[in-house]
Design a protein around this motif. Structure first.
Motif, PDB file in Angstrom:
ATOM      1  N   MET A   1       0.788  -1.082  -0.038  1.00  0.00           N
ATOM      2  CA  MET A   1       0.113  -0.091   0.033  1.00  0.00           C
ATOM      3  C   MET A   1       0.823   1.042   0.029  1.00  0.00           C
ATOM      4  N   SER A   2       0.406   2.158  -0.724  1.00  0.00           N
ATOM      5  CA  SER A   2       1.214   3.443  -0.767  1.00  0.00           C
ATOM      6  C   SER A   2       0.312   4.253   0.109  1.00  0.00           C
ATOM      7  N   VAL A   3       1.089   5.202   1.007  1.00  0.00           N
ATOM      8  CA  VAL A   3       0.444   6.084   1.945  1.00  0.00           C
ATOM      9  C   VAL A   3       1.157   7.640   1.539  1.00  0.00           C
ATOM     10  N   LEU A   4       0.368   8.363   0.791  1.00  0.00           N
ATOM     11  CA  LEU A   4       0.895   9.772   0.615  1.00  0.00           C
ATOM     12  C   LEU A   4       0.400  10.765   1.872  1.00  0.00           C
ATOM     13  N   VAL A   5       1.144  11.433   2.263  1.00  0.00           N
ATOM     14  CA  VAL A   5       0.764  12.595   3.321  1.00  0.00           C
ATOM     15  C   VAL A   5       1.422  13.874   2.990  1.00  0.00           C
ATOM     16  N   ALA A   6       0.407  14.759   2.527  1.00  0.00           N
ATOM     17  CA  ALA A   6       0.996  16.190   2.338  1.00  0.00           C
ATOM     18  C   ALA A   6       0.501  16.990   3.645  1.00  0.00           C
ATOM     19  N   PHE A   7       1.745  17.764   4.174  1.00  0.00           N
ATOM     20  CA  PHE A   7       1.356  18.374   5.513  1.00  0.00           C
ATOM     21  C   PHE A   7       2.214  19.575   5.523  1.00  0.00           C
ATOM     22  N   SER A   8       1.603  20.549   6.209  1.00  0.00           N
ATOM     23  CA  SER A   8       2.357  21.859   6.590  1.00  0.00           C
ATOM     24  C   SER A   8       2.265  21.842   7.971  1.00  0.00           C
ATOM     25  N   VAL A   9       3.332  22.645   8.391  1.00  0.00           N
ATOM     26  CA  VAL A   9       3.534  22.748   9.924  1.00  0.00           C
ATOM     27  C   VAL A   9       3.845  24.140  10.150  1.00  0.00           C
ATOM     28  N   THR A  10       3.063  25.156  10.626  1.00  0.00           N
ATOM     29  CA  THR A  10       3.478  26.733  11.022  1.00  0.00           C
ATOM     30  C   THR A  10       3.347  26.881  12.288  1.00  0.00           C
ATOM     31  N   GLU A  46       5.818  10.013   1.538  1.00  0.00           N
ATOM     32  CA  GLU A  46       5.341   8.553   1.189  1.00  0.00           C
ATOM     33  C   GLU A  46       6.008   7.310   1.832  1.00  0.00           C
ATOM     34  N   GLY A  47       5.157   6.523   2.459  1.00  0.00           N
ATOM     35  CA  GLY A  47       5.473   5.268   3.174  1.00  0.00           C
ATOM     36  C   GLY A  47       4.537   3.988   2.816  1.00  0.00           C
ATOM     37  N   ASP A  48       4.832   3.034   3.251  1.00  0.00           N
ATOM     38  CA  ASP A  48       4.218   1.690   3.066  1.00  0.00           C
ATOM     39  C   ASP A  48       2.924   1.570   3.934  1.00  0.00           C
ATOM     40  N   ASP A  49       2.997   2.457   5.252  1.00  0.00           N
ATOM     41  CA  ASP A  49       1.653   2.212   5.970  1.00  0.00           C
ATOM     42  C   ASP A  49       1.535   3.410   6.897  1.00  0.00           C
ATOM     43  N   TRP A  50       0.242   3.558   7.293  1.00  0.00           N
ATOM     44  CA  TRP A  50      -0.232   4.852   7.955  1.00  0.00           C
ATOM     45  C   TRP A  50       0.661   5.166   9.221  1.00  0.00           C
ATOM     46  N   ALA A  51       0.861   4.168   9.875  1.00  0.00           N
ATOM     47  CA  ALA A  51       1.515   4.316  11.046  1.00  0.00           C
ATOM     48  C   ALA A  51       2.986   5.087  10.944  1.00  0.00           C
ATOM     49  N   GLN A  52       3.493   4.304   9.713  1.00  0.00           N
ATOM     50  CA  GLN A  52       5.112   4.854   9.579  1.00  0.00           C
ATOM     51  C   GLN A  52       5.186   6.296   9.106  1.00  0.00           C
ATOM     52  N   VAL A  53       4.323   6.479   8.186  1.00  0.00           N
ATOM     53  CA  VAL A  53       4.130   7.952   7.683  1.00  0.00           C
ATOM     54  C   VAL A  53       3.721   8.943   8.795  1.00  0.00           C
ATOM     55  N   MET A  54       2.549   8.584   9.519  1.00  0.00           N
ATOM     56  CA  MET A  54       2.009   9.589  10.555  1.00  0.00           C
ATOM     57  C   MET A  54       3.009   9.583  11.911  1.00  0.00           C
ATOM     58  N   ALA A  55       3.931   8.664  12.120  1.00  0.00           N
ATOM     59  CA  ALA A  55       4.949   8.835  13.186  1.00  0.00           C
ATOM     60  C   ALA A  55       6.057   9.884  12.867  1.00  0.00           C
ATOM     61  N   VAL A  56       6.312  10.050  11.436  1.00  0.00           N
ATOM     62  CA  VAL A  56       7.156  10.930  10.903  1.00  0.00           C
ATOM     63  C   VAL A  56       6.546  12.453  11.222  1.00  0.00           C
ATOM     64  N   VAL A  57       5.187  12.387  10.436  1.00  0.00           N
ATOM     65  CA  VAL A  57       4.540  13.750  10.592  1.00  0.00           C
ATOM     66  C   VAL A  57       4.454  14.340  11.970  1.00  0.00           C
ATOM     67  N   VAL A  84       2.842   1.991  -5.989  1.00  0.00           N
ATOM     68  CA  VAL A  84       4.208   1.995  -5.468  1.00  0.00           C
ATOM     69  C   VAL A  84       4.725   3.082  -6.098  1.00  0.00           C
ATOM     70  N   ASP A  85       5.438   3.866  -5.247  1.00  0.00           N
ATOM     71  CA  ASP A  85       5.909   5.282  -5.608  1.00  0.00           C
ATOM     72  C   ASP A  85       5.007   6.097  -6.341  1.00  0.00           C
ATOM     73  N   ALA A  86       3.830   6.197  -5.535  1.00  0.00           N
ATOM     74  CA  ALA A  86       2.821   7.109  -5.907  1.00  0.00           C
ATOM     75  C   ALA A  86       3.016   8.594  -6.070  1.00  0.00           C
ATOM     76  N   MET A  87       4.096   8.900  -5.151  1.00  0.00           N
ATOM     77  CA  MET A  87       4.425  10.460  -5.230  1.00  0.00           C
ATOM     78  C   MET A  87       4.984  10.668  -6.735  1.00  0.00           C
ATOM     79  N   THR A  88       5.836  10.001  -7.332  1.00  0.00           N
ATOM     80  CA  THR A  88       6.304  10.150  -8.556  1.00  0.00           C
ATOM     81  C   THR A  88       5.324   9.911  -9.880  1.00  0.00           C
ATOM     82  N   ALA A  89       4.719   8.626  -9.451  1.00  0.00           N
ATOM     83  CA  ALA A  89       3.806   8.142 -10.771  1.00  0.00           C
ATOM     84  C   ALA A  89       2.760   9.217 -10.735  1.00  0.00           C
ATOM     85  N   LYS A  90       2.119   9.812  -9.853  1.00  0.00           N
ATOM     86  CA  LYS A  90       1.084  10.659 -10.054  1.00  0.00           C
ATOM     87  C   LYS A  90       1.465  11.822 -10.999  1.00  0.00           C
ATOM     88  N   VAL A  91       2.374  12.357 -10.645  1.00  0.00           N
ATOM     89  CA  VAL A  91       2.944  13.644 -11.386  1.00  0.00           C
ATOM     90  C   VAL A  91       3.263  13.441 -12.672  1.00  0.00           C
TER      91      VAL A  91
END
Length: 104
Positions: A1-10, A46-57, A84-91
């Motif tokens: 699974m691809s998990v893409l997260v776009a986020f901003s921190v202000t 982008e990561g393989d699962d929700w927990a992995q990506v959200m931990a970085v966020v 797989v590699d959704a961040m690049t493939a979508k663009v």
């Protein structure tokens, strides 16, 4: 699974110049080793699962919170099984459509 997260921190309450503090969040993302991209408005990771990506966020937000009395965070997520590699493939998909001759 691809998990893409776009986020901003202000950071709030620290004045207008926030680049140095925002850089702390971007540093956390880059040190994660996950594919990422930062532009003027968001960081995409982008990561393989929700927990992995959200931990970085979460760590990125905490890095900003360590230097700011208040933090605003905007998050948008895209979960897609089988991708797989959704961040690049979508663009690349959009660029292919832009380069294609117009349909009649």
């Amino acid at each position: 699974m691809s998990v893409l997260v776009a986020f901003s921190v202000t950071p709030l309450g620290v004045g207008e110049g926030v680049g140095e503090i925002v850089a702390e969040a971007v540093k956390v993302v880059r040190e994660s080793g996950l594919p990422n991209h930062t532009d003027a408005m968001f960081t995409v990771i982008e990561g393989d699962d929700w927990a992995q990506v959200m931990a970085v966020v979460q760590r990125a937000v905490e890095a900003v919170a360590a230097r700011s009395p208040r933090v605003s965070t905007v998050i948008k997520a895209d979960l897609r099984a089988g991708a797989v590699d959704a961040m690049t493939a979508k663009v690349e998909s959009v660029e292919r459509h832009l380069a294609a001759p117009p349909a009649n």
